[in-house]
Design a protein around this motif. Structure first.
Motif, PDB file in Angstrom:
ATOM      1  N   GLY A  10       0.779  -1.240   0.000  1.00  0.00           N
ATOM      2  CA  GLY A  10       0.000   0.000   0.000  1.00  0.00           C
ATOM      3  C   GLY A  10       0.805   1.281   0.000  1.00  0.00           C
ATOM      4  N   SER A  11       1.495   1.507  -1.107  1.00  0.00           N
ATOM      5  CA  SER A  11       2.266   2.752  -1.267  1.00  0.00           C
ATOM      6  C   SER A  11       1.720   3.515  -2.460  1.00  0.00           C
ATOM      7  CB  SER A  11       3.749   2.417  -1.509  1.00  0.00           C
ATOM      8  OG  SER A  11       4.394   3.483  -2.176  1.00  0.00           O
ATOM      9  N   SER A  38      -4.115  -3.350   1.833  1.00  0.00           N
ATOM     10  CA  SER A  38      -3.929  -1.898   1.647  1.00  0.00           C
ATOM     11  C   SER A  38      -3.672  -1.565   0.188  1.00  0.00           C
ATOM     12  CB  SER A  38      -2.746  -1.378   2.460  1.00  0.00           C
ATOM     13  OG  SER A  38      -2.828  -1.788   3.768  1.00  0.00           O
ATOM     14  N   THR A  86       6.245  -1.103   1.405  1.00  0.00           N
ATOM     15  CA  THR A  86       5.971  -0.134   2.480  1.00  0.00           C
ATOM     16  C   THR A  86       6.896  -0.379   3.674  1.00  0.00           C
ATOM     17  OG1 THR A  86       4.330  -1.651   3.366  1.00  0.00           O
ATOM     18  CG2 THR A  86       3.498   0.134   1.969  1.00  0.00           C
ATOM     19  N   MET A 119       8.600   5.336   0.293  1.00  0.00           N
ATOM     20  CA  MET A 119       7.886   5.934   1.440  1.00  0.00           C
ATOM     21  C   MET A 119       8.352   7.369   1.676  1.00  0.00           C
ATOM     22  SD  MET A 119       9.892   3.724   4.338  1.00  0.00           S
ATOM     23  CE  MET A 119       9.846   2.300   3.296  1.00  0.00           C
ATOM     24  N   MET A 123       9.904   8.420   7.226  1.00  0.00           N
ATOM     25  CA  MET A 123       9.645   6.981   7.451  1.00  0.00           C
ATOM     26  C   MET A 123      10.877   6.183   7.030  1.00  0.00           C
ATOM     27  SD  MET A 123       5.774   6.656   5.951  1.00  0.00           S
ATOM     28  CE  MET A 123       5.333   5.006   6.453  1.00  0.00           C
TER      29      MET A 123
HETATM   30  C1  LIG Z   1      -2.352   7.958   0.374  1.00  0.00           C
HETATM   31  C2  LIG Z   1      -1.420   7.043   1.126  1.00  0.00           C
HETATM   32  C3  LIG Z   1      -0.163   6.845   0.667  1.00  0.00           C
HETATM   33  C4  LIG Z   1       0.728   6.003   1.357  1.00  0.00           C
HETATM   34  N1  LIG Z   1       1.979   5.811   0.849  1.00  0.00           N
HETATM   35  C5  LIG Z   1       2.844   5.031   1.554  1.00  0.00           C
HETATM   36  C6  LIG Z   1       4.153   4.811   1.052  1.00  0.00           C
HETATM   37  O1  LIG Z   1       4.541   5.284  -0.023  1.00  0.00           O
HETATM   38  N2  LIG Z   1       4.983   4.039   1.782  1.00  0.00           N
HETATM   39  C7  LIG Z   1       4.618   3.477   2.975  1.00  0.00           C
HETATM   40  O2  LIG Z   1       5.441   2.806   3.603  1.00  0.00           O
HETATM   41  N3  LIG Z   1       3.363   3.653   3.452  1.00  0.00           N
HETATM   42  C8  LIG Z   1       2.473   4.398   2.778  1.00  0.00           C
HETATM   43  N4  LIG Z   1       1.198   4.586   3.261  1.00  0.00           N
HETATM   44  C9  LIG Z   1       0.816   3.914   4.514  1.00  0.00           C
HETATM   45  C10 LIG Z   1       0.509   2.436   4.263  1.00  0.00           C
HETATM   46  O3  LIG Z   1      -0.519   2.320   3.293  1.00  0.00           O
HETATM   47  C11 LIG Z   1       0.102   1.780   5.590  1.00  0.00           C
HETATM   48  O4  LIG Z   1       1.227   1.718   6.450  1.00  0.00           O
HETATM   49  C12 LIG Z   1      -0.473   0.413   5.386  1.00  0.00           C
HETATM   50  O5  LIG Z   1      -0.791  -0.159   6.641  1.00  0.00           O
HETATM   51  C13 LIG Z   1       0.502  -0.497   4.666  1.00  0.00           C
HETATM   52  O6  LIG Z   1      -0.055  -1.776   4.519  1.00  0.00           O
HETATM   53  P1  LIG Z   1       0.727  -2.917   3.757  1.00  0.00           P
HETATM   54  O7  LIG Z   1       2.143  -2.806   4.169  1.00  0.00           O
HETATM   55  O8  LIG Z   1       0.085  -4.172   4.274  1.00  0.00           O
HETATM   56  O9  LIG Z   1       0.485  -2.755   2.314  1.00  0.00           O
HETATM   57  C14 LIG Z   1       0.304   5.365   2.555  1.00  0.00           C
HETATM   58  C15 LIG Z   1      -1.010   5.561   3.009  1.00  0.00           C
HETATM   59  C16 LIG Z   1      -1.860   6.388   2.303  1.00  0.00           C
HETATM   60  C17 LIG Z   1      -3.269   6.574   2.809  1.00  0.00           C
END
Ligand SMILES: Cc1cc2nc3c(=O)[nH]c(=O)nc-3n(C[C@H](O)[C@H](O)[C@H](O)COP(=O)(O)O)c2cc1C
Length: 208
Positions: A10-11, A38, A86, A119, A123
């Motif tokens: 989710g990035s 995500s 992420t 990120m 972070m």
């Molecule tokens: C608009 C948006 C952008 C994001 N971009 C990042 C990113 O680039 N890198 C990151 O580490 N987390 C980012 N996040 C936070 C992650 O989506 C969050 O930590 C999430 O729990 C990650 O889940 P996952 O690691 O299971 O995909 C973002 C969140 C949002 C709402």
């Protein structure tokens, strides 16, 4: 055919993974995609499924197929890359956490592995993230370093997903054979060969 498993998290950099997948597809790789929950909030699995012409794995517990999906998907894989990765998923991988299908598959995979982080700069620079990346390196995972640039969050700094070409090169490198890996090679300069200086012969004997 080389099998590449792509883990997507989710990035905001997720849109670049579409281009990476379509470039890999042109190289005729067998591609599997796994997404975190995500990640599906940014781009739906439909997009990636359409690019690879097969379903994307998001849920280990759905009852279709009745296989152990996180084990099956990494069988005979030549490379597993998490792109974008992420901070959260890097932390899980560093600590052996397997609480979703992506992290379970990553832990189960025995092939060469790559992480391409993306990120916010703070972070990324956080000691926790840096320690987690060091741990990942110590497991033999290749980290494709993020770049310094304008970040989506409005900050400037290191955290921008690496250039697509560098990510493709890293995949290519990891799936190529390395016949000299682990071997020590001694290279010598070889024998010195050069013409002797012209020497004038001086005899001790007088001819008269
Ligand atoms: C608009 C948006 C952008 C994001 N971009 C990042 C990113 O680039 N890198 C990151 O580490 N987390 C980012 N996040 C936070 C992650 O989506 C969050 O930590 C999430 O729990 C990650 O889940 P996952 O690691 O299971 O995909 C973002 C969140 C949002 C709402």
């Amino acid at each position: 055919m080389k099998k590449v498993v792509i883990g997507i998290t989710g990035s905001i950099a997720i849109y670049k993974t579409c281009e990476i997948i379509s470039r890999l597809k042109k190289k005729n790789y067998d591609i599997e995609v796994i997404m975190t929950e995500s990640a599906t909030k940014f781009i739906t699995p439909l997009t990636f499924g359409a690019l690879i012409h097969k379903p994307v794995l998001v849920d280990d517990f759905d009852e279709t197929g009745y296989q152990i999906k996180h084990i099956n998907i990494v069988k005979e894989a030549d490379c597993f890359i998490v792109v974008p990765a992420t901070a959260n998923v890097i932390a899980k991988i560093a600590n052996g956490i397997a609480d979703d299908v992506l992290t379970s598959s990553f832990l189960a995979a025995t092939c060469p592995k790559i992480i391409a982080p993306a990120m916010n700069v703070h972070m990324y620079e956080n000691t926790a993230t840096q320690k987690n990346l060091d741990l990942c390196r110590s497991y033999g995972i290749k980290i494709v370093e993020p770049e310094i640039g304008d970040l989506a969050c409005g900050y400037q700094g290191k955290g921008h997903l690496s250039d697509i070409e560098d990510i493709l090169d890293a995949i290519e490198y990891m799936i190529s054979p390395h016949p000299l890996q682990g071997k020590y090679v001694l290279i010598t300069a070889g024998p010195t060969q050069e013409s002797l200086d012209p020497v004038r012969f001086i005899s001790n004997h007088s001819s008269g």
